[in-house]
Write a protein that holds these residues in place. Structure first.
Motif, PDB file in Angstrom:
ATOM      1  N   GLY A  56      79.581  -3.335  56.811  1.00 28.94           N
ATOM      2  CA  GLY A  56      79.510  -4.163  58.005  1.00 28.94           C
ATOM      3  C   GLY A  56      78.823  -5.472  57.687  1.00 28.94           C
ATOM      4  N   HIS A  57      78.353  -6.158  58.706  1.00 28.38           N
ATOM      5  CA  HIS A  57      77.633  -7.413  58.528  1.00 28.38           C
ATOM      6  C   HIS A  57      76.330  -7.145  57.771  1.00 28.38           C
ATOM      7  CE1 HIS A  57      77.101 -11.607  59.687  1.00 28.38           C
ATOM      8  NE2 HIS A  57      75.820 -11.320  59.788  1.00 28.38           N
ATOM      9  N   SER A  58      75.913  -8.040  56.928  1.00 26.81           N
ATOM     10  CA  SER A  58      74.660  -7.941  56.151  1.00 26.81           C
ATOM     11  C   SER A  58      74.679  -6.800  55.141  1.00 26.81           C
ATOM     12  CB  SER A  58      73.439  -7.769  57.065  1.00 26.81           C
ATOM     13  OG  SER A  58      73.315  -8.844  57.941  1.00 26.81           O
ATOM     14  N   PHE A  59      75.859  -6.413  54.665  1.00 31.18           N
ATOM     15  CA  PHE A  59      75.934  -5.264  53.759  1.00 31.18           C
ATOM     16  C   PHE A  59      75.307  -5.530  52.404  1.00 31.18           C
ATOM     17  CE2 PHE A  59      79.766  -7.447  52.437  1.00 31.18           C
ATOM     18  CZ  PHE A  59      79.910  -7.132  51.091  1.00 31.18           C
ATOM     19  N   LEU A  60      75.108  -6.801  52.036  1.00 25.65           N
ATOM     20  CA  LEU A  60      74.499  -7.133  50.745  1.00 25.65           C
ATOM     21  C   LEU A  60      72.978  -7.005  50.755  1.00 25.65           C
ATOM     22  CD1 LEU A  60      76.661 -10.198  49.742  1.00 25.65           C
ATOM     23  CD2 LEU A  60      76.526  -8.041  48.517  1.00 25.65           C
ATOM     24  N   ALA A  61      72.385  -6.855  51.919  1.00 26.54           N
ATOM     25  CA  ALA A  61      70.927  -6.754  52.023  1.00 26.54           C
ATOM     26  C   ALA A  61      70.430  -5.483  51.338  1.00 26.54           C
ATOM     27  CB  ALA A  61      70.506  -6.757  53.496  1.00 26.54           C
ATOM     28  N   ASP A  62      69.213  -5.573  50.795  1.00 20.92           N
ATOM     29  CA  ASP A  62      68.599  -4.405  50.151  1.00 20.92           C
ATOM     30  C   ASP A  62      68.003  -3.424  51.153  1.00 20.92           C
ATOM     31  OD1 ASP A  62      69.180  -5.364  47.626  1.00 20.92           O
ATOM     32  OD2 ASP A  62      67.247  -6.366  47.399  1.00 20.92           O
ATOM     33  N   ALA A  63      67.639  -3.948  52.312  1.00 22.89           N
ATOM     34  CA  ALA A  63      66.977  -3.124  53.328  1.00 22.89           C
ATOM     35  C   ALA A  63      67.409  -3.617  54.704  1.00 22.89           C
ATOM     36  CB  ALA A  63      65.464  -3.245  53.168  1.00 22.89           C
ATOM     37  N   PRO A  64      67.225  -2.789  55.722  1.00 21.93           N
ATOM     38  CA  PRO A  64      67.556  -3.245  57.067  1.00 21.93           C
ATOM     39  C   PRO A  64      66.836  -4.556  57.368  1.00 21.93           C
ATOM     40  CG  PRO A  64      67.049  -0.918  57.090  1.00 21.93           C
ATOM     41  CD  PRO A  64      66.709  -1.429  55.713  1.00 21.93           C
ATOM     42  N   ASN A  65      67.523  -5.462  58.055  1.00 21.56           N
ATOM     43  CA  ASN A  65      66.907  -6.744  58.373  1.00 21.56           C
ATOM     44  C   ASN A  65      67.081  -7.059  59.844  1.00 21.56           C
ATOM     45  OD1 ASN A  65      69.625  -7.381  58.435  1.00 21.56           O
ATOM     46  ND2 ASN A  65      69.579  -8.566  56.562  1.00 21.56           N
ATOM     47  N   GLY A  66      66.584  -8.182  60.254  1.00 20.77           N
ATOM     48  CA  GLY A  66      66.616  -8.554  61.662  1.00 20.77           C
ATOM     49  C   GLY A  66      65.361  -8.066  62.350  1.00 20.77           C
ATOM     50  N   PRO A  67      65.172  -8.473  63.599  1.00 18.20           N
ATOM     51  CA  PRO A  67      63.973  -8.054  64.335  1.00 18.20           C
ATOM     52  C   PRO A  67      63.917  -6.532  64.467  1.00 18.20           C
ATOM     53  CG  PRO A  67      65.189  -9.781  65.508  1.00 18.20           C
ATOM     54  CD  PRO A  67      66.042  -9.347  64.370  1.00 18.20           C
ATOM     55  N   ALA A  68      62.762  -5.968  64.222  1.00 17.55           N
ATOM     56  CA  ALA A  68      62.594  -4.510  64.253  1.00 17.55           C
ATOM     57  C   ALA A  68      63.113  -3.867  65.537  1.00 17.55           C
ATOM     58  CB  ALA A  68      61.131  -4.143  64.002  1.00 17.55           C
ATOM     59  N   PRO A  69      62.869  -4.466  66.721  1.00 14.63           N
ATOM     60  CA  PRO A  69      63.371  -3.813  67.938  1.00 14.63           C
ATOM     61  C   PRO A  69      64.902  -3.751  68.013  1.00 14.63           C
ATOM     62  CG  PRO A  69      61.694  -5.443  68.485  1.00 14.63           C
ATOM     63  CD  PRO A  69      62.012  -5.598  67.035  1.00 14.63           C
ATOM     64  N   GLY A  78      76.984  -1.073  62.919  1.00 17.73           N
ATOM     65  CA  GLY A  78      77.451  -1.002  61.545  1.00 17.73           C
ATOM     66  C   GLY A  78      76.896  -2.090  60.659  1.00 17.73           C
ATOM     67  N   ALA A  79      75.909  -2.827  61.127  1.00 14.55           N
ATOM     68  CA  ALA A  79      75.301  -3.884  60.329  1.00 14.55           C
ATOM     69  C   ALA A  79      74.216  -3.296  59.445  1.00 14.55           C
ATOM     70  CB  ALA A  79      74.712  -4.960  61.234  1.00 14.55           C
ATOM     71  N   GLY A  80      74.055  -3.880  58.279  1.00 13.79           N
ATOM     72  CA  GLY A  80      72.987  -3.460  57.385  1.00 13.79           C
ATOM     73  C   GLY A  80      73.506  -3.059  56.025  1.00 13.79           C
ATOM     74  N   PRO A  81      72.602  -2.626  55.171  1.00 15.93           N
ATOM     75  CA  PRO A  81      72.946  -2.331  53.788  1.00 15.93           C
ATOM     76  C   PRO A  81      74.054  -1.295  53.639  1.00 15.93           C
ATOM     77  CG  PRO A  81      70.563  -2.233  54.119  1.00 15.93           C
ATOM     78  CD  PRO A  81      71.190  -2.356  55.463  1.00 15.93           C
TER      79      PRO A  81
END
Length: 103
Positions: A56-69, A78-81
């Motif tokens: 999904g979106h941001s799949f290249l990130a090493d860890a979950p990102n964006g504001p914690a809430p 479906g966003a995230g690593p």
């Protein structure tokens, strides 16, 4: 990155080589990989564009990102690593840079 709109294509003629990776589950960019691939083909720009169906979106990130809430919502969307897709995408990016940026 959204693909260029058809009226803007002539401005992209002669562009540098492009490498791009998209997550197939990213609803905000649905069909973008195919559109970009087609546009670059038409312009004769060397490229490596791929869509990863399990990412999904941001799949290249090493860890979950964006504001914690918002992270639970991002996970539902479906966003995230997505490690397997990210590994392949980074390998493609590094090979592409080696080919085009090495002296």
């Amino acid at each position: 990155m959204r693909p260029p709109r058809l009226p803007r294509l002539p401005r992209a003629r002669g562009a540098c080589p492009v490498v791009a990776s998209y997550g197939g589950k990213d609803r905000s960019l649905r069909g973008a990989a195919a559109k970009l691939d087609h546009a670059l083909d038409r312009l004769g720009v060397e490229h490596d564009v791929r869509e990863y169906p399990d990412a999904g979106h941001s799949f290249l990130a090493d860890a979950p990102n964006g504001p914690a809430p918002l992270r639970p919502l991002m996970k539902i969307m479906g966003a995230g690593p997505e490690p397997a897709s990210a590994r392949d995408a980074w390998d493609r990016i590094e090979a592409f840079f080696d080919r085009h940026l090495r002296p």
